[in-house]
Design an enzyme around this catalytic site. Structure first.
Site, PDB file in Angstrom:
ATOM      1  N   ASP A  51     -11.140   7.236  10.824  1.00  0.00           N
ATOM      2  CA  ASP A  51     -11.824   6.654   9.762  1.00  0.00           C
ATOM      3  C   ASP A  51     -11.549   7.726   8.778  1.00  0.00           C
ATOM      4  O   ASP A  51     -11.050   8.925   8.630  1.00  0.00           O
ATOM      5  CB  ASP A  51     -13.280   6.747   9.966  1.00  0.00           C
ATOM      6  CG  ASP A  51     -13.397   5.697  11.089  1.00  0.00           C
ATOM      7  OD1 ASP A  51     -12.723   4.663  11.146  1.00  0.00           O
ATOM      8  OD2 ASP A  51     -14.632   5.656  11.454  1.00  0.00           O
ATOM      9  N   TYR A 109     -12.014  14.812  21.496  1.00  0.00           N
ATOM     10  CA  TYR A 109     -12.345  15.099  19.904  1.00  0.00           C
ATOM     11  C   TYR A 109     -13.714  16.323  19.616  1.00  0.00           C
ATOM     12  O   TYR A 109     -14.062  16.758  20.605  1.00  0.00           O
ATOM     13  CB  TYR A 109     -13.406  13.803  19.317  1.00  0.00           C
ATOM     14  CG  TYR A 109     -12.690  12.425  19.042  1.00  0.00           C
ATOM     15  CD1 TYR A 109     -12.452  12.306  17.602  1.00  0.00           C
ATOM     16  CD2 TYR A 109     -12.429  11.630  19.826  1.00  0.00           C
ATOM     17  CE1 TYR A 109     -11.669  11.331  17.235  1.00  0.00           C
ATOM     18  CE2 TYR A 109     -11.882  10.377  19.492  1.00  0.00           C
ATOM     19  CZ  TYR A 109     -11.244  10.354  18.152  1.00  0.00           C
ATOM     20  OH  TYR A 109     -10.545   9.201  17.749  1.00  0.00           O
TER      21      TYR A 109
END
Length: 264
Positions: A51, A109
């Site tokens: 994003d 992540y």
């Protein structure tokens, strides 16, 4: 020939990875270069999408080409034309049957937070500020409850379009750093905003505002309204892409169950 490209980028000035009309994206930067070299449009296919504001330490994409250019020359061509916030780490020729999305069996992540009442101006778009101390041990114990296979409806954006929200988490931990803490999570795949919702909840646990023991119930309830917060994008890093089961098993052991269905 099908070429596999490994890249990293600072997401601060991008509207995300995926192409968007009249917006600066990582995908646009590469397709712009490929179009100039091929004199026709060439689509790239990523292992994951990030994003707006999210960074990548390791990301992959592939593309098909008829140009007879050596991998190291591709790397040089890309890096010579790319802006300074993207870097191509490597390029290699791969099998025509390989697909970056469908051969991706896992992702790691990392979410970075510093703890300080004063804002650190040189880290404003690479780490998230937490003004007050938090209970990192409580956060880490809560993070462990995400391990395993669950439906993560409660921990993803309500805009998530995929119907199957079941994901397998192989690693979930909060570690203390010199400046604050980091949340590290590895899984078969992640839903839209999933990591940012998870870390937002863990921060509430660290602040004593929510209980880690609620996580099991929240997962079972599958209600995003029960977990209303989403952490800022700029603390999030796509750290690793696993393109084979062997890579996952090497890190997490032969016993793990590889969950092959994943969202990008």
């Amino acid at each position: 020939m099908r070429m596999l490209v490994k890249i990293s980028y600072h997401g601060g000035q991008f509207m995300g990875f995926q192409i968007q009309h009249h917006e600066r994206t990582v995908q646009y930067e590469f397709e712009r270069i490929l179009k100039r070299m091929h004199r026709t449009f060439v689509r790239i296919h990523p292992s994951s999408r990030t994003d707006k504001g999210v960074h990548a330490i390791e990301q992959y994409f592939h593309f098909d080409t008829e140009l007879n250019i050596a991998p190291d020359k591709w790397q040089y061509a890309f890096n010579s034309a790319l802006p300074k916030d993207i870097y191509v780490q490597s390029v290699e020729q791969i099998s025509d049957t390989f697909h970056c999305r469908y051969h991706c069996v896992g992702k790691k992540y990392r979410y970075k937070v510093y703890i300080d009442e004063a804002r650190k101006v040189f880290e404003h778009d690479t780490k998230v500020q937490q003004k007050k101390p938090v209970d990192i041990n409580a956060m880490n114990e809560a993070a462990k409850l995400f391990l395993g296979t669950h439906d993560f409806t409660s921990f993803c954006s309500q805009k998530t379009e995929v119907k199957n929200k079941e994901r397998t988490i192989y690693q979930s931990e909060v570690v203390e750093t010199d400046e604050g803490f980091e949340f590290i999570v590895t899984g078969s795949g992640f839903l839209y905003n999933m990591v940012r919702v998870m870390v937002a909840y863990l921060i509430l646990v660290g602040e004593g505002k929510r209980s880690g023991q609620e996580i099991h119930k929240l997962l079972e309830e599958r209600d995003r309204n029960k977990v209303p917060h989403t952490a800022p994008a700029h603390g999030l890093y796509l750290e690793r892409i696993y393109l084979s089961e062997e890579e996952l098993k090497e890190e997490f052991g032969e016993h793990i169950h590889i969950h092959k269905k994943n969202s990008i």
